[in-house]
Design a protein around this motif. Sequence first.
Motif, PDB file in Angstrom:
ATOM      1  N   ILE A  58       1.005  -0.883   0.036  1.00  0.00           N
ATOM      2  CA  ILE A  58       0.317   0.520  -0.206  1.00  0.00           C
ATOM      3  C   ILE A  58       1.145   1.208  -0.397  1.00  0.00           C
ATOM      4  O   ILE A  58       1.790   1.605   1.119  1.00  0.00           O
ATOM      5  CB  ILE A  58      -0.666  -0.294   1.229  1.00  0.00           C
ATOM      6  N   HIS A  59       0.774   1.856  -1.106  1.00  0.00           N
ATOM      7  CA  HIS A  59       2.065   3.033  -1.490  1.00  0.00           C
ATOM      8  C   HIS A  59       1.094   4.100  -0.618  1.00  0.00           C
ATOM      9  O   HIS A  59       1.754   5.522   0.400  1.00  0.00           O
ATOM     10  CB  HIS A  59       1.441   3.416  -2.780  1.00  0.00           C
ATOM     11  N   LYS A  60      -0.550   4.779  -0.314  1.00  0.00           N
ATOM     12  CA  LYS A  60      -1.112   6.175  -0.169  1.00  0.00           C
ATOM     13  C   LYS A  60      -2.690   5.259   0.556  1.00  0.00           C
ATOM     14  O   LYS A  60      -3.501   4.363  -0.283  1.00  0.00           O
ATOM     15  CB  LYS A  60      -0.894   6.528  -1.215  1.00  0.00           C
ATOM     16  N   LEU A  61      -2.788   5.687   1.475  1.00  0.00           N
ATOM     17  CA  LEU A  61      -3.815   5.253   2.377  1.00  0.00           C
ATOM     18  C   LEU A  61      -4.751   6.320   3.010  1.00  0.00           C
ATOM     19  O   LEU A  61      -3.628   7.603   3.930  1.00  0.00           O
ATOM     20  CB  LEU A  61      -3.127   4.024   3.101  1.00  0.00           C
ATOM     21  N   THR A  62      -5.266   7.109   2.636  1.00  0.00           N
ATOM     22  CA  THR A  62      -6.298   7.709   3.137  1.00  0.00           C
ATOM     23  C   THR A  62      -7.631   8.176   2.953  1.00  0.00           C
ATOM     24  O   THR A  62      -8.008   6.569   2.849  1.00  0.00           O
ATOM     25  CB  THR A  62      -5.979   9.738   1.981  1.00  0.00           C
ATOM     26  N   LYS A  63      -8.309   8.624   3.823  1.00  0.00           N
ATOM     27  CA  LYS A  63     -10.136   8.420   4.331  1.00  0.00           C
ATOM     28  C   LYS A  63     -10.441   7.850   3.058  1.00  0.00           C
ATOM     29  O   LYS A  63     -11.724   7.782   2.960  1.00  0.00           O
ATOM     30  CB  LYS A  63     -10.429   9.538   4.914  1.00  0.00           C
ATOM     31  N   SER A  64     -10.067   8.438   1.436  1.00  0.00           N
ATOM     32  CA  SER A  64     -10.526   8.564   0.793  1.00  0.00           C
ATOM     33  C   SER A  64     -10.221   7.665  -0.663  1.00  0.00           C
ATOM     34  O   SER A  64     -10.314   7.539  -1.280  1.00  0.00           O
ATOM     35  CB  SER A  64     -11.150  10.036   0.309  1.00  0.00           C
ATOM     36  N   GLU A  65      -8.669   7.223  -0.441  1.00  0.00           N
ATOM     37  CA  GLU A  65      -8.158   6.552  -1.981  1.00  0.00           C
ATOM     38  C   GLU A  65      -6.976   5.886  -0.637  1.00  0.00           C
ATOM     39  O   GLU A  65      -6.509   5.814  -0.345  1.00  0.00           O
ATOM     40  CB  GLU A  65      -7.747   7.748  -2.159  1.00  0.00           C
ATOM     41  N   MET A 114      -0.433  -0.798  -9.110  1.00  0.00           N
ATOM     42  CA  MET A 114      -0.813  -2.132  -9.604  1.00  0.00           C
ATOM     43  C   MET A 114      -2.850  -1.215  -9.113  1.00  0.00           C
ATOM     44  O   MET A 114      -3.506  -2.127 -10.128  1.00  0.00           O
ATOM     45  CB  MET A 114      -0.629  -3.287  -9.195  1.00  0.00           C
ATOM     46  N   ALA A 115      -2.681  -0.251  -8.075  1.00  0.00           N
ATOM     47  CA  ALA A 115      -4.664  -0.448  -8.073  1.00  0.00           C
ATOM     48  C   ALA A 115      -5.153   0.916  -7.437  1.00  0.00           C
ATOM     49  O   ALA A 115      -3.848   1.017  -6.522  1.00  0.00           O
ATOM     50  CB  ALA A 115      -5.581  -1.868  -7.534  1.00  0.00           C
ATOM     51  N   ARG A 116      -5.808   1.716  -7.729  1.00  0.00           N
ATOM     52  CA  ARG A 116      -6.317   2.726  -6.938  1.00  0.00           C
ATOM     53  C   ARG A 116      -7.819   2.151  -6.766  1.00  0.00           C
ATOM     54  O   ARG A 116      -8.470   1.996  -8.091  1.00  0.00           O
ATOM     55  CB  ARG A 116      -6.385   3.698  -8.023  1.00  0.00           C
ATOM     56  N   PHE A 117      -8.207   2.479  -5.290  1.00  0.00           N
ATOM     57  CA  PHE A 117      -9.149   2.754  -4.781  1.00  0.00           C
ATOM     58  C   PHE A 117      -9.581   4.106  -4.182  1.00  0.00           C
ATOM     59  O   PHE A 117      -8.875   4.851  -3.198  1.00  0.00           O
ATOM     60  CB  PHE A 117      -9.512   2.008  -4.028  1.00  0.00           C
ATOM     61  N   LYS A 118     -10.727   4.478  -4.947  1.00  0.00           N
ATOM     62  CA  LYS A 118     -10.998   5.746  -4.283  1.00  0.00           C
ATOM     63  C   LYS A 118     -12.906   5.266  -3.556  1.00  0.00           C
ATOM     64  O   LYS A 118     -13.871   4.492  -3.553  1.00  0.00           O
ATOM     65  CB  LYS A 118     -11.355   6.705  -5.579  1.00  0.00           C
ATOM     66  N   LYS A 119     -12.983   6.049  -2.547  1.00  0.00           N
ATOM     67  CA  LYS A 119     -14.196   6.093  -1.630  1.00  0.00           C
ATOM     68  C   LYS A 119     -15.288   6.141  -2.365  1.00  0.00           C
ATOM     69  O   LYS A 119     -15.107   7.465  -3.323  1.00  0.00           O
ATOM     70  CB  LYS A 119     -14.337   7.004  -0.196  1.00  0.00           C
ATOM     71  N   ASP A 120     -16.362   5.869  -2.586  1.00  0.00           N
ATOM     72  CA  ASP A 120     -17.811   6.083  -3.110  1.00  0.00           C
ATOM     73  C   ASP A 120     -18.502   7.696  -2.533  1.00  0.00           C
ATOM     74  O   ASP A 120     -18.727   6.880  -1.174  1.00  0.00           O
ATOM     75  CB  ASP A 120     -18.897   5.480  -3.071  1.00  0.00           C
ATOM     76  N   SER A 121     -18.549   8.630  -2.388  1.00  0.00           N
ATOM     77  CA  SER A 121     -19.210   9.898  -2.052  1.00  0.00           C
ATOM     78  C   SER A 121     -20.783   9.208  -1.719  1.00  0.00           C
ATOM     79  O   SER A 121     -21.366   9.911  -1.264  1.00  0.00           O
ATOM     80  CB  SER A 121     -18.965  10.725  -3.198  1.00  0.00           C
ATOM     81  N   ARG A 122     -20.890   8.483  -2.525  1.00  0.00           N
ATOM     82  CA  ARG A 122     -22.743   8.398  -2.315  1.00  0.00           C
ATOM     83  C   ARG A 122     -22.805   7.262  -0.675  1.00  0.00           C
ATOM     84  O   ARG A 122     -23.726   7.122  -0.819  1.00  0.00           O
ATOM     85  CB  ARG A 122     -23.319   7.640  -3.268  1.00  0.00           C
ATOM     86  N   ILE A 123     -21.958   7.072  -0.513  1.00  0.00           N
ATOM     87  CA  ILE A 123     -22.567   6.106   0.593  1.00  0.00           C
ATOM     88  C   ILE A 123     -21.875   7.031   1.716  1.00  0.00           C
ATOM     89  O   ILE A 123     -20.735   7.183   2.174  1.00  0.00           O
ATOM     90  CB  ILE A 123     -21.438   4.508   0.315  1.00  0.00           C
ATOM     91  N   ASP A 124     -22.827   6.577   2.623  1.00  0.00           N
ATOM     92  CA  ASP A 124     -23.091   7.265   3.885  1.00  0.00           C
ATOM     93  C   ASP A 124     -21.745   6.017   5.194  1.00  0.00           C
ATOM     94  O   ASP A 124     -22.640   5.344   5.204  1.00  0.00           O
ATOM     95  CB  ASP A 124     -24.740   7.639   4.326  1.00  0.00           C
ATOM     96  N   ASN A 125     -21.573   6.518   5.757  1.00  0.00           N
ATOM     97  CA  ASN A 125     -20.464   6.455   6.130  1.00  0.00           C
ATOM     98  C   ASN A 125     -20.492   6.707   7.779  1.00  0.00           C
ATOM     99  O   ASN A 125     -19.660   7.341   9.141  1.00  0.00           O
ATOM    100  CB  ASN A 125     -18.842   5.992   6.198  1.00  0.00           C
TER     101      ASN A 125
END
Length: 52
Positions: A21-28, A40-51
């Motif tokens: 894991i190269h970068k880890l934030t609340k949104s990515e 290799m991969a990039r994941f972003k938080k879906d802003s439509r989901i209420d957490n």
Amino acid sequence: MNIFTGKEHNGQAKIFIECDIHKLTKSEMVWYKTDSKEEMARFKKDSRIDNN
């Protein structure tokens, strides 16, 4: 972390990719290949989901 690629070699051995894991934030979260600057991969938080 070892990630299974879903592929097989010679119809038998499963192929894995070693990633960090190269970068880890609340949104990515970004995974890079270990010992490389290859993303290799990039994941972003879906802003439509209420957490709440």
